[in-house]
Scaffold this active site. Structure first.
Site, PDB file in Angstrom:
ATOM      1  N   GLU A 122      46.916  44.303  32.115  1.00 26.00           N
ATOM      2  CA  GLU A 122      47.122  43.352  33.357  1.00 26.00           C
ATOM      3  C   GLU A 122      48.694  42.855  33.275  1.00 26.00           C
ATOM      4  O   GLU A 122      49.612  42.768  34.000  1.00 26.00           O
ATOM      5  CB  GLU A 122      46.358  42.052  33.478  1.00 26.00           C
ATOM      6  CG  GLU A 122      44.984  42.516  34.116  1.00 26.00           C
ATOM      7  CD  GLU A 122      43.936  41.380  34.174  1.00 26.00           C
ATOM      8  OE1 GLU A 122      44.267  40.429  34.522  1.00 26.00           O
ATOM      9  OE2 GLU A 122      43.018  41.655  33.766  1.00 26.00           O
ATOM     10  N   THR A 147      44.707  41.712  51.426  1.00 22.90           N
ATOM     11  CA  THR A 147      44.461  41.985  53.092  1.00 22.90           C
ATOM     12  C   THR A 147      43.039  41.018  53.251  1.00 22.90           C
ATOM     13  O   THR A 147      42.572  40.345  52.015  1.00 22.90           O
ATOM     14  CB  THR A 147      44.029  43.493  53.347  1.00 22.90           C
ATOM     15  OG1 THR A 147      42.831  43.724  52.737  1.00 22.90           O
ATOM     16  CG2 THR A 147      45.152  44.171  53.297  1.00 22.90           C
ATOM     17  N   HIS A 200      43.652  42.661  39.795  1.00 17.41           N
ATOM     18  CA  HIS A 200      42.290  42.671  39.634  1.00 17.41           C
ATOM     19  C   HIS A 200      41.799  43.497  38.489  1.00 17.41           C
ATOM     20  O   HIS A 200      42.332  44.725  38.012  1.00 17.41           O
ATOM     21  CB  HIS A 200      41.556  43.431  40.960  1.00 17.41           C
ATOM     22  CG  HIS A 200      40.087  43.450  40.786  1.00 17.41           C
ATOM     23  ND1 HIS A 200      39.190  42.123  41.190  1.00 17.41           N
ATOM     24  CD2 HIS A 200      39.346  44.342  40.526  1.00 17.41           C
ATOM     25  CE1 HIS A 200      37.975  42.581  40.875  1.00 17.41           C
ATOM     26  NE2 HIS A 200      38.097  43.853  40.754  1.00 17.41           N
TER      27      HIS A 200
END
Length: 208
Positions: free
Chosen positions: A176, A143, A111
């Protein structure tokens, strides 16, 4: 974790997928990409995977009556290839609890913000518009709650005074590409544990 086979889910260009492919190719990540699946047939990441000799698959979410039915199809494909870890790399679909339950603590997402700040879409733009002085990238375990799972890795990116949202996003993307393969290696190496919301790496309790 003895099984080092991963499945990668994408929806677009696959730049984080390419970073994983490159890290495996140069020997810095001990893993095998068993399958790359996209919900979009025109995803450029499929061509990246094919060039690397990786099996690819298009599973169109529009062909299913519900999110759960689509997710069951994905789970079946991943299990058929004995995938130990699922990596979301620009996969623009929310996963159902049914999918998450099929791979408990075995799904990673990248993210573009320092979670828990700025979850959801366009985390880079959210951070820039908010006027923060630092932003960054986060790899977390998925999750059922959006961008709320235990944090495996983070990288900080300073926000310059003259930044645009696009310039900040480009610098975050560099980080990232660096931390996602690192997080995959940590997960596959095992020896980590989760205490509450905290991910703790190391050779203590092997939950893998």
């Amino acid at each position: 974790m003895r099984n080092r086979r991963i499945g990668v889910l994408i929806s677009g260009r696959g730049s984080n997928l390419q970073a994983i492919i490159d890290r495996i190719a140069d020997g810095r990540l001990d893993a095998t990409i068993a399958i790359v699946i996209s919900n979009r047939a025109d995803a450029a990441g499929l061509a990246r995977a094919a060039r690397a000799g990786i099996e690819t698959l298009h599973v169109d979410h529009k062909g299913y009556g519900s999110r759960e039915a689509f997710d069951r199809a994905l789970v079946a494909e991943l299990r058929q290839r004995d995938v130990a870890l699922v990596c979301l790399a620009g996969f623009m679909r929310l996963l159902s609890a049914e999918f998450v339950d099929a791979f408990p603590n075995r799904i990673l997402n990248i993210h573009p913000s320092l979670l828990p700040a700025f979850p959801g879409l366009d985390g880079q733009a959210q951070a820039w518009e908010h006027g923060v002085k630092v932003s960054g990238a986060t790899v977390h375990i998925v999750t059922p709650e959006l961008d709320a799972g235990p944090i495996v890795c983070q990288a900080v990116v300073p926000v310059d005074g003259g930044d645009t949202a696009a310039a900040l996003a480009a610098r975050i993307l560099v980080e990232e590409h660096r931390i996602y393969p690192e997080a995959i290696g940590i997960m596959l190496d095992g020896g980590w544990r989760i205490e509450g919301r905290r991910f703790i790496a190391g050779r203590g309790v092997d939950d893998a």
